[in-house]
Design an enzyme around this catalytic site. Structure first.
Site, PDB file in Angstrom:
ATOM      1  N   GLU A 182      -3.298 -10.003   3.515  1.00 27.78           N
ATOM      2  CA  GLU A 182      -4.026  -9.774   4.814  1.00 27.78           C
ATOM      3  C   GLU A 182      -5.313 -10.971   4.774  1.00 27.78           C
ATOM      4  O   GLU A 182      -5.466 -11.660   5.971  1.00 27.78           O
ATOM      5  CB  GLU A 182      -4.467  -8.723   5.108  1.00 27.78           C
ATOM      6  CG  GLU A 182      -3.395  -7.539   5.496  1.00 27.78           C
ATOM      7  CD  GLU A 182      -3.033  -6.807   4.078  1.00 27.78           C
ATOM      8  OE1 GLU A 182      -2.414  -5.708   4.219  1.00 27.78           O
ATOM      9  OE2 GLU A 182      -3.002  -7.673   3.049  1.00 27.78           O
ATOM     10  N   GLU A 221       0.751  -1.278   0.049  1.00 24.94           N
ATOM     11  CA  GLU A 221      -0.312  -0.111   0.148  1.00 24.94           C
ATOM     12  C   GLU A 221       0.972   1.190  -0.089  1.00 24.94           C
ATOM     13  O   GLU A 221       0.570   2.536  -0.514  1.00 24.94           O
ATOM     14  CB  GLU A 221      -1.006  -0.029   1.231  1.00 24.94           C
ATOM     15  CG  GLU A 221      -2.064  -1.049   1.038  1.00 24.94           C
ATOM     16  CD  GLU A 221      -2.974  -1.151   2.285  1.00 24.94           C
ATOM     17  OE1 GLU A 221      -4.111  -0.657   2.414  1.00 24.94           O
ATOM     18  OE2 GLU A 221      -2.447  -1.658   3.256  1.00 24.94           O
TER      19      GLU A 221
END
Length: 201
Positions: A113, A93
């Site tokens: 994740e 990210e």
């Protein structure tokens, strides 16, 4: 190289400190060592936040991450991320708002994740669909997908894949950027951000 809240604050502080230095026109971020650009955050820490169900705690974490993403998006200099190893979770990210992303051929980049019962918390929801398209963004987030450098290039997550050190390639790119108008670049960056509804440079 784990992306903790302290590191976010340190990055924000460094960016604020060097923003006013007119001698600097290109900023390069790379990872320390050889294994990871940024391997994301401590997953136990993330799990404890998400399972605690404390809206104020989650909001504070979310807001700090988005401040960092928005700061890089609107930064009044040219930004380059030089990926010298794993860029996973928050590390993936962190690359999204950079103007250029250069990856060494051995790099792995993605959002694992969901495999651990978590969801991305910094930038992926806002920027990833713009980078790779909505369907591919959902594939990465929902399946916890991790790409090799070649696929990351094909999907639009990185600008270039290099066989040399990413930092060396970043310096070469910075030298090429010295031949164009810095003012014109910043104007173009601001206009593109405005069209996307992002902060202006």
């Amino acid at each position: 190289n784990l992306l903790c809240e302290e590191m976010k604050d340190e990055l924000l502080g460094i960016l604020a400190q060097i923003e006013a230095d007119e001698r600097l026109r290109v900023i390069i971020l790379t990872g320390a060592g050889q294994k990871a650009f940024c391997a994301g955050r401590n997953l136990q820490e993330s799990r404890s936040w998400q399972e605690a169900g404390d809206p104020s705690l989650l909001k504070a974490v979310w807001d700090r991450g988005n401040r960092l993403i928005d700061c890089v998006l609107s930064y009044p200099k040219i930004t380059i991320a030089a990926l010298n190893g794993l860029a996973l979770g928050g590390g993936c990210e962190l690359t999204l708002p950079f103007d250029f992303v250069i990856a060494e051929r051995t790099v792995k980049i993605g959002l694992p994740e969901a495999r651990r019962g978590l969801f991305p918390g910094t930038g992926a929801m806002k920027l990833l669909p713009k980078k790779v398209g909505l369907f591919r963004a959902r594939e990465m987030i929902f399946l916890g997908k991790v790409l090799d450098a070649g696929d990351a290039l094909a999907w639009g997550l990185v600008n270039m894949v290099v066989d040399q050190k990413a930092l060396d390639a970043a310096y070469e790119l910075a030298a090429r950027l010295r031949t164009v108008s810095f003012g014109a670049i910043l104007q173009a960056k601001a206009i593109m951000n405005s069209h996307e509804g992002w902060p202006r440079a």
